[in-house]
Design an enzyme around this catalytic site. Structure first.
Site, PDB file in Angstrom:
ATOM      1  CG  ASN A 164      62.265   4.964 -14.933  1.00 34.72           C
ATOM      2  OD1 ASN A 164      61.332   4.221 -14.641  1.00 34.72           O
ATOM      3  ND2 ASN A 164      62.716   5.082 -16.175  1.00 34.72           N
ATOM      4  CB  THR A 210      63.802   7.265 -21.551  1.00 33.84           C
ATOM      5  OG1 THR A 210      64.147   6.424 -22.659  1.00 33.84           O
ATOM      6  CG2 THR A 210      65.071   7.756 -20.887  1.00 33.84           C
ATOM      7  CG  ASP A 256      53.684  14.001 -26.039  1.00 37.08           C
ATOM      8  OD1 ASP A 256      54.153  15.119 -25.748  1.00 37.08           O
ATOM      9  OD2 ASP A 256      53.927  12.976 -25.364  1.00 37.08           O
ATOM     10  CB  CYS A 313      56.072  13.535 -49.236  1.00 38.43           C
ATOM     11  SG  CYS A 313      56.089  12.446 -50.668  1.00 38.43           S
ATOM     12  CE1 TYR A 328      53.098   6.858 -35.149  1.00 33.08           C
ATOM     13  CE2 TYR A 328      52.616   5.137 -36.739  1.00 33.08           C
ATOM     14  CZ  TYR A 328      53.461   5.703 -35.800  1.00 33.08           C
ATOM     15  OH  TYR A 328      54.665   5.108 -35.500  1.00 33.08           O
ATOM     16  CG  HIS A 362      62.346   9.131 -31.571  1.00 27.89           C
ATOM     17  ND1 HIS A 362      62.197   8.288 -30.499  1.00 27.89           N
ATOM     18  CD2 HIS A 362      63.618   8.959 -32.022  1.00 27.89           C
ATOM     19  CE1 HIS A 362      63.346   7.635 -30.294  1.00 27.89           C
ATOM     20  NE2 HIS A 362      64.216   8.026 -31.204  1.00 27.89           N
ATOM     21  NE  ARG A 392      51.328   6.628 -30.470  1.00 27.92           N
ATOM     22  CZ  ARG A 392      52.610   6.691 -30.803  1.00 27.92           C
ATOM     23  NH1 ARG A 392      53.071   6.029 -31.847  1.00 27.92           N
ATOM     24  NH2 ARG A 392      53.454   7.402 -30.084  1.00 27.92           N
TER      25      ARG A 392
HETATM   26  P1  OAD Z   1      59.611   3.140 -22.961  1.00 22.82           P
HETATM   27  O1  OAD Z   1      58.188   2.712 -22.954  1.00 22.82           O
HETATM   28  O2  OAD Z   1      60.612   2.211 -23.526  1.00 22.82           O
HETATM   29  O3  OAD Z   1      60.060   3.480 -21.462  1.00 22.82           O
HETATM   30  C1  OAD Z   1      59.251   4.268 -20.621  1.00 22.82           C
HETATM   31  C2  OAD Z   1      59.988   4.454 -19.306  1.00 22.82           C
HETATM   32  O4  OAD Z   1      59.237   5.365 -18.523  1.00 22.82           O
HETATM   33  C3  OAD Z   1      60.166   3.173 -18.496  1.00 22.82           C
HETATM   34  O5  OAD Z   1      61.512   3.099 -18.039  1.00 22.82           O
HETATM   35  C4  OAD Z   1      59.196   3.360 -17.318  1.00 22.82           C
HETATM   36  O6  OAD Z   1      59.671   2.732 -16.124  1.00 22.82           O
HETATM   37  C5  OAD Z   1      59.176   4.876 -17.187  1.00 22.82           C
HETATM   38  N1  OAD Z   1      57.940   5.441 -16.611  1.00 22.82           N
HETATM   39  C6  OAD Z   1      56.667   5.052 -16.816  1.00 22.82           C
HETATM   40  N2  OAD Z   1      55.811   5.851 -16.185  1.00 22.82           N
HETATM   41  C7  OAD Z   1      56.550   6.793 -15.549  1.00 22.82           C
HETATM   42  C8  OAD Z   1      56.242   7.919 -14.725  1.00 22.82           C
HETATM   43  N3  OAD Z   1      54.985   8.242 -14.434  1.00 22.82           N
HETATM   44  N4  OAD Z   1      57.265   8.655 -14.258  1.00 22.82           N
HETATM   45  C9  OAD Z   1      58.562   8.324 -14.538  1.00 22.82           C
HETATM   46  N5  OAD Z   1      58.914   7.279 -15.317  1.00 22.82           N
HETATM   47  C10 OAD Z   1      57.916   6.536 -15.815  1.00 22.82           C
HETATM   48  O7  OAD Z   1      59.650   4.568 -23.673  1.00 22.82           O
HETATM   49  P2  OAD Z   1      60.896   5.339 -24.318  1.00 22.82           P
HETATM   50  O8  OAD Z   1      62.140   5.046 -23.556  1.00 22.82           O
HETATM   51  O9  OAD Z   1      60.487   6.751 -24.487  1.00 22.82           O
HETATM   52  O10 OAD Z   1      60.079   5.511 -30.625  1.00 22.82           O
HETATM   53  O11 OAD Z   1      60.975   4.642 -25.741  1.00 22.82           O
HETATM   54  C11 OAD Z   1      61.889   5.127 -26.679  1.00 22.82           C
HETATM   55  C12 OAD Z   1      61.313   5.045 -28.064  1.00 22.82           C
HETATM   56  O12 OAD Z   1      60.842   3.718 -28.320  1.00 22.82           O
HETATM   57  C13 OAD Z   1      60.090   5.908 -28.291  1.00 22.82           C
HETATM   58  O13 OAD Z   1      60.422   7.240 -28.613  1.00 22.82           O
HETATM   59  C14 OAD Z   1      59.399   5.219 -29.411  1.00 22.82           C
HETATM   60  C15 OAD Z   1      59.589   3.772 -29.012  1.00 22.82           C
HETATM   61  O14 OAD Z   1      59.597   2.855 -30.060  1.00 22.82           O
HETATM   62  C16 OAD Z   1      59.398   6.103 -31.619  1.00 22.82           C
HETATM   63  O15 OAD Z   1      58.218   6.394 -31.546  1.00 22.82           O
HETATM   64  C17 OAD Z   1      60.211   6.377 -32.806  1.00 22.82           C
END
Ligand code: OAD
Length: 240
Positions: A208, A183, A98, A121, A65, A113, A68
């Site tokens: 996306n 997402t 972030d 803690c 972490y 998240h 990151r």
């Molecule tokens: P993902 O990595 O699952 O999905 C990222 C999405 O962003 C994908 O659908 C890509 O196609 C899209 N993408 C990538 N680059 C892009 C860009 N420049 N413009 C537009 N879209 C783009 O990430 P999340 O859906 O955020 O949890 O993942 C959800 C959660 O899973 C996160 O919050 C994290 C992870 O485990 C925790 O940290 C608790």
């Protein structure tokens, strides 16, 4: 498609944006589920982002972490963060941990998240501590109860923070336009907000880099290009 989306937004009274890792991708922050580049393609999520993983090796988890955190500290908000921050009328719910939305000027982002910018803690005594993300501390004990401190983010198998989830749930239910940005919509319960917004009658706009199976108006391309176009203020309609 962009014109349709802008028209929907122009008429909206309760617009909401719901973002994921794709929002910060163009700032150089890796996403999670993309083949090759996604964090979960290179690291084991259960070892690094679960209570069990932390119990097994807290030093490793904190070190990961902290990497990151340093990466986020050296990153800059991109045009999509700035466009969202410039539209105070668009509520913003994010899965991102972030602080790039805030550094772009946003003041009221709902973080579902948690946040890399805080520790808490691990035993739940309530102690929290603000972290310098450019220079984060190694593993250390809570000065109130002696258990390890951990990043204040949600791990697999954990519940979402109650206040953030309640607000997000309410915003989604009441939204008339729901903009889904970057997402994969695969992590629940967060992804369920999209369904809830649609069921509540919101028009869905999906930004996306890839085409997605989601319903709604699809705007395919990088968030850093599409979101500023989508959110740029429209001239009020004239009566003649
Ligand atoms: P993902 O990595 O699952 O999905 C990222 C999405 O962003 C994908 O659908 C890509 O196609 C899209 N993408 C990538 N680059 C892009 C860009 N420049 N413009 C537009 N879209 C783009 O990430 P999340 O859906 O955020 O949890 O993942 C959800 C959660 O899973 C996160 O919050 C994290 C992870 O485990 C925790 O940290 C608790």
């Amino acid at each position: 498609m962009l014109d349709d989306a802008r028209a929907a937004l122009r008429d909206a009274t309760r617009p909401v944006a719901f973002s994921g890792a794709g929002l910060s991708a163009e700032s150089g922050i890796p996403t999670f589920r993309e083949a090759q580049t996604g964090l979960w393609a290179r690291y084991d999520p259960m070892a690094l982002a679960s209570p069990e993983g932390f119990t097994a090796d807290p030093e490793l988890v904190v070190a990961w972490y902290n990497d990151r955190r340093r990466r986020v500290a050296s990153a800059q908000p991109n045009p999509a963060h700035r466009a969202l921050a410039g539209r105070r009328d668009v509520a913003h719910i994010t899965q991102n941990v972030d602080d790039l939305a805030e550094r772009a000027g946003a003041t009221d982002v709902v973080h579902l998240h948690g946040s890399l910018g805080w520790d808490r803690c691990s035993a739940g005594c309530g102690r929290r501590r603000l972290i310098d993300m450019a220079d984060p501390p190694s593993l250390y004990a809570c000065n109130r109860c002696g258990h390890w401190m951990r990043p204040d983010v949600v791990w697999f198998g954990e519940q979402l923070p109650f206040t953030a989830w309640s607000r997000a749930d309410e915003l989604a239910a009441e939204a008339d336009v729901f903009i889904v940005i970057g997402t994969s919509a695969r992590v629940h319960p967060a992804a369920g907000l999209i369904t809830a917004a649609g069921a509540g009658g919101a028009e869905l706009i999906v930004v996306n880099i890839e085409r997605t199976p989601a319903h709604g108006i699809q705007l395919t391309g990088p968030a850093g290009e599409i979101v500023p176009e989508l959110l740029k203020p429209t001239r009020p309609r004239s009566d003649d």
